[in-house]
Scaffold this motif. Structure first.
Motif, PDB file in Angstrom:
ATOM      1  N   GLY A  22       0.825  -1.197   0.000  1.00 28.27           N
ATOM      2  CA  GLY A  22       0.000   0.000   0.000  1.00 28.27           C
ATOM      3  C   GLY A  22       0.862   1.250   0.000  1.00 28.27           C
ATOM      4  N   LEU A  23       0.347   2.301  -0.607  1.00 34.04           N
ATOM      5  CA  LEU A  23       1.040   3.582  -0.597  1.00 34.04           C
ATOM      6  C   LEU A  23       0.120   4.668  -1.107  1.00 34.04           C
ATOM      7  CD1 LEU A  23       3.553   4.043  -3.512  1.00 34.04           C
ATOM      8  CD2 LEU A  23       1.572   2.595  -3.612  1.00 34.04           C
ATOM      9  N   GLU A  24       0.602   5.894  -1.044  1.00 40.30           N
ATOM     10  CA  GLU A  24      -0.124   7.045  -1.559  1.00 40.30           C
ATOM     11  C   GLU A  24       0.419   7.404  -2.932  1.00 40.30           C
ATOM     12  OE1 GLU A  24      -0.149  10.338   1.187  1.00 40.30           O
ATOM     13  OE2 GLU A  24      -0.345   8.987   2.893  1.00 40.30           O
ATOM     14  N   ALA A  25      -0.467   7.798  -3.824  1.00 34.05           N
ATOM     15  CA  ALA A  25      -0.078   8.323  -5.135  1.00 34.05           C
ATOM     16  C   ALA A  25      -0.489   9.791  -5.150  1.00 34.05           C
ATOM     17  CB  ALA A  25      -0.770   7.561  -6.250  1.00 34.05           C
ATOM     18  N   LYS A  26       0.382  10.651  -5.617  1.00 38.07           N
ATOM     19  CA  LYS A  26       0.123  12.093  -5.589  1.00 38.07           C
ATOM     20  C   LYS A  26       0.350  12.711  -6.974  1.00 38.07           C
ATOM     21  CE  LYS A  26      -0.369  12.429  -1.063  1.00 38.07           C
ATOM     22  NZ  LYS A  26      -1.535  12.910  -0.403  1.00 38.07           N
ATOM     23  N   PHE A  27      -0.222  13.893  -7.169  1.00 36.49           N
ATOM     24  CA  PHE A  27      -0.101  14.629  -8.427  1.00 36.49           C
ATOM     25  C   PHE A  27       0.484  16.019  -8.207  1.00 36.49           C
ATOM     26  CE2 PHE A  27      -3.321  11.468  -9.189  1.00 36.49           C
ATOM     27  CZ  PHE A  27      -3.138  11.085 -10.503  1.00 36.49           C
ATOM     28  N   PRO A  28       1.605  16.141  -7.513  1.00 32.32           N
ATOM     29  CA  PRO A  28       2.176  17.478  -7.332  1.00 32.32           C
ATOM     30  C   PRO A  28       2.726  17.986  -8.658  1.00 32.32           C
ATOM     31  CG  PRO A  28       3.714  15.853  -6.560  1.00 32.32           C
ATOM     32  CD  PRO A  28       2.447  15.114  -6.934  1.00 32.32           C
ATOM     33  N   LEU A  29       2.557  19.264  -8.875  1.00 33.86           N
ATOM     34  CA  LEU A  29       3.091  19.891 -10.093  1.00 33.86           C
ATOM     35  C   LEU A  29       2.607  19.157 -11.343  1.00 33.86           C
ATOM     36  CD1 LEU A  29       6.710  20.432  -8.717  1.00 33.86           C
ATOM     37  CD2 LEU A  29       4.799  22.053  -8.669  1.00 33.86           C
ATOM     38  N   GLU A  42       2.233  16.031 -12.025  1.00 29.62           N
ATOM     39  CA  GLU A  42       2.912  14.788 -12.368  1.00 29.62           C
ATOM     40  C   GLU A  42       2.428  13.708 -11.409  1.00 29.62           C
ATOM     41  OE1 GLU A  42       7.016  14.564 -13.518  1.00 29.62           O
ATOM     42  OE2 GLU A  42       7.223  16.710 -13.133  1.00 29.62           O
ATOM     43  N   LEU A  43       2.310  12.480 -11.905  1.00 29.75           N
ATOM     44  CA  LEU A  43       1.943  11.359 -11.044  1.00 29.75           C
ATOM     45  C   LEU A  43       3.223  10.799 -10.439  1.00 29.75           C
ATOM     46  CD1 LEU A  43      -0.055   9.382  -9.844  1.00 29.75           C
ATOM     47  CD2 LEU A  43      -0.035   8.136 -12.015  1.00 29.75           C
ATOM     48  N   VAL A  44       3.317  10.862  -9.100  1.00 32.11           N
ATOM     49  CA  VAL A  44       4.542  10.441  -8.416  1.00 32.11           C
ATOM     50  C   VAL A  44       4.220   9.555  -7.221  1.00 32.11           C
ATOM     51  CG1 VAL A  44       5.816  12.521  -9.106  1.00 32.11           C
ATOM     52  CG2 VAL A  44       4.660  12.461  -6.891  1.00 32.11           C
ATOM     53  N   LEU A  59      12.266  15.637   3.670  1.00 29.18           N
ATOM     54  CA  LEU A  59      13.263  14.708   3.123  1.00 29.18           C
ATOM     55  C   LEU A  59      13.975  14.050   4.302  1.00 29.18           C
ATOM     56  CD1 LEU A  59      14.600  16.964   0.249  1.00 29.18           C
ATOM     57  CD2 LEU A  59      13.441  14.781  -0.029  1.00 29.18           C
ATOM     58  N   PRO A  60      14.539  12.880   4.163  1.00 36.51           N
ATOM     59  CA  PRO A  60      14.734  12.146   2.918  1.00 36.51           C
ATOM     60  C   PRO A  60      13.559  11.227   2.592  1.00 36.51           C
ATOM     61  CG  PRO A  60      15.895  11.007   4.656  1.00 36.51           C
ATOM     62  CD  PRO A  60      15.241  12.233   5.282  1.00 36.51           C
ATOM     63  N   PHE A  61      13.334  11.019   1.307  1.00 39.70           N
ATOM     64  CA  PHE A  61      12.421  10.008   0.801  1.00 39.70           C
ATOM     65  C   PHE A  61      12.806   9.707  -0.637  1.00 39.70           C
ATOM     66  CE2 PHE A  61      10.078  14.077   0.316  1.00 39.70           C
ATOM     67  CZ  PHE A  61       9.888  14.107  -1.057  1.00 39.70           C
ATOM     68  N   HIS A  62      12.410   8.538  -1.109  1.00 38.84           N
ATOM     69  CA  HIS A  62      12.592   8.197  -2.513  1.00 38.84           C
ATOM     70  C   HIS A  62      11.405   8.793  -3.259  1.00 38.84           C
ATOM     71  CE1 HIS A  62      15.783   5.258  -1.890  1.00 38.84           C
ATOM     72  NE2 HIS A  62      15.070   4.740  -0.908  1.00 38.84           N
ATOM     73  N   LEU A  63      11.668   9.364  -4.405  1.00 37.76           N
ATOM     74  CA  LEU A  63      10.610   9.926  -5.236  1.00 37.76           C
ATOM     75  C   LEU A  63      10.712   9.312  -6.625  1.00 37.76           C
ATOM     76  CD1 LEU A  63       8.332  12.104  -5.430  1.00 37.76           C
ATOM     77  CD2 LEU A  63      10.081  13.613  -6.392  1.00 37.76           C
ATOM     78  N   PHE A  64       9.603   8.792  -7.098  1.00 37.87           N
ATOM     79  CA  PHE A  64       9.555   8.176  -8.425  1.00 37.87           C
ATOM     80  C   PHE A  64       8.491   8.855  -9.266  1.00 37.87           C
ATOM     81  CE2 PHE A  64      11.268   4.940  -5.657  1.00 37.87           C
ATOM     82  CZ  PHE A  64      12.272   4.351  -6.408  1.00 37.87           C
ATOM     83  N   ARG A  65       8.886   9.291 -10.468  1.00 39.71           N
ATOM     84  CA  ARG A  65       7.928   9.774 -11.463  1.00 39.71           C
ATOM     85  C   ARG A  65       7.441   8.556 -12.235  1.00 39.71           C
ATOM     86  NH1 ARG A  65      11.698  14.395 -13.127  1.00 39.71           N
ATOM     87  NH2 ARG A  65      10.618  16.214 -12.341  1.00 39.71           N
ATOM     88  N   LEU A  66       6.150   8.513 -12.510  1.00 39.54           N
ATOM     89  CA  LEU A  66       5.602   7.365 -13.220  1.00 39.54           C
ATOM     90  C   LEU A  66       5.473   7.663 -14.710  1.00 39.54           C
ATOM     91  CD1 LEU A  66       2.904   6.103 -10.719  1.00 39.54           C
ATOM     92  CD2 LEU A  66       5.354   5.620 -10.826  1.00 39.54           C
ATOM     93  N   GLU A  67       6.103   6.816 -15.503  1.00 37.24           N
ATOM     94  CA  GLU A  67       5.974   6.864 -16.961  1.00 37.24           C
ATOM     95  C   GLU A  67       5.005   5.751 -17.340  1.00 37.24           C
ATOM     96  OE1 GLU A  67       9.952   6.508 -18.453  1.00 37.24           O
ATOM     97  OE2 GLU A  67      10.356   8.631 -18.083  1.00 37.24           O
ATOM     98  N   LEU A  68       3.987   6.093 -18.083  1.00 37.61           N
ATOM     99  CA  LEU A  68       2.886   5.174 -18.332  1.00 37.61           C
ATOM    100  C   LEU A  68       3.032   4.396 -19.629  1.00 37.61           C
ATOM    101  CD1 LEU A  68       0.036   7.645 -17.325  1.00 37.61           C
ATOM    102  CD2 LEU A  68       1.285   6.026 -15.876  1.00 37.61           C
TER     103      LEU A  68
END
Length: 156
Positions: free
Chosen positions: A44-51, A53-55, A117-126
């Motif tokens: 489980g996790l949160e998906a967000k749309f800052p700026l 972008e789906l991250v 921070l710190p955290f890992h941040l991933f941009r999702l490419e679909l």
């Protein structure tokens, strides 16, 4: 072919709005990654749309972050909600998660997310977006892939 959230949104604004609304309806969703041995891992996790972008943001060295660093393929299922009514439909996005490592960009996203921070941040490419819903007693599956129009399948 892989695309960004912005590319998807531009290509299919109606479906993108529906998908985003499903992800924003609930906080927690289900992420599928691949373990070292190739077996699936669901978390489980949160998906967000800052700026716009789906991250995905994750705790340092979490299993899912390490999975994505090793093999960036993922599938993310929006929380289906309570009960079995599929209120708003079922939504899934799949593709590749690209880790953001540039400190300036991380700082910008941390500010936007309101997360320290710190955290890992991933941009999702679909590579695929799927919405399944029930409309007029029909199962309706809408599938989008980069460079192709939305394909709709209806079943009674």
């Amino acid at each position: 072919m892989i695309t960004t959230w912005a590319d998807f949104q531009q290509a299919e604004p109606e479906l993108a709005a529906t998908v985003r609304a499903r992800f924003e309806q609930y906080t927690h969703h289900v992420l599928a990654t691949l373990r070292k041995d190739g077996s699936p891992r669901l978390t489980g996790l949160e998906a967000k749309f800052p700026l716009d972008e789906l991250v995905l943001a994750m705790m340092p060295d979490s299993r899912k972050a390490l999975d994505l660093r090793r093999d960036p393929r993922f599938s993310l299922l929006a929380n289906p909600g309570e009960g079995t009514g599929m209120g708003g439909g079922d939504v899934r996005v799949s593709g590749r998660a690209v880790e953001v490592t540039d400190q300036e960009t991380l700082d910008r996203f941390a500010k936007e997310l309101g997360a320290p921070l710190p955290f890992h941040l991933f941009r999702l490419e679909l590579t695929e977006v799927v919405r399944t819903s029930v409309e007029d007693d029909e199962l309706v599956v809408r599938t989008w892939q980069p460079g192709r129009p939305v394909r709709t399948i209806r079943r009674t």
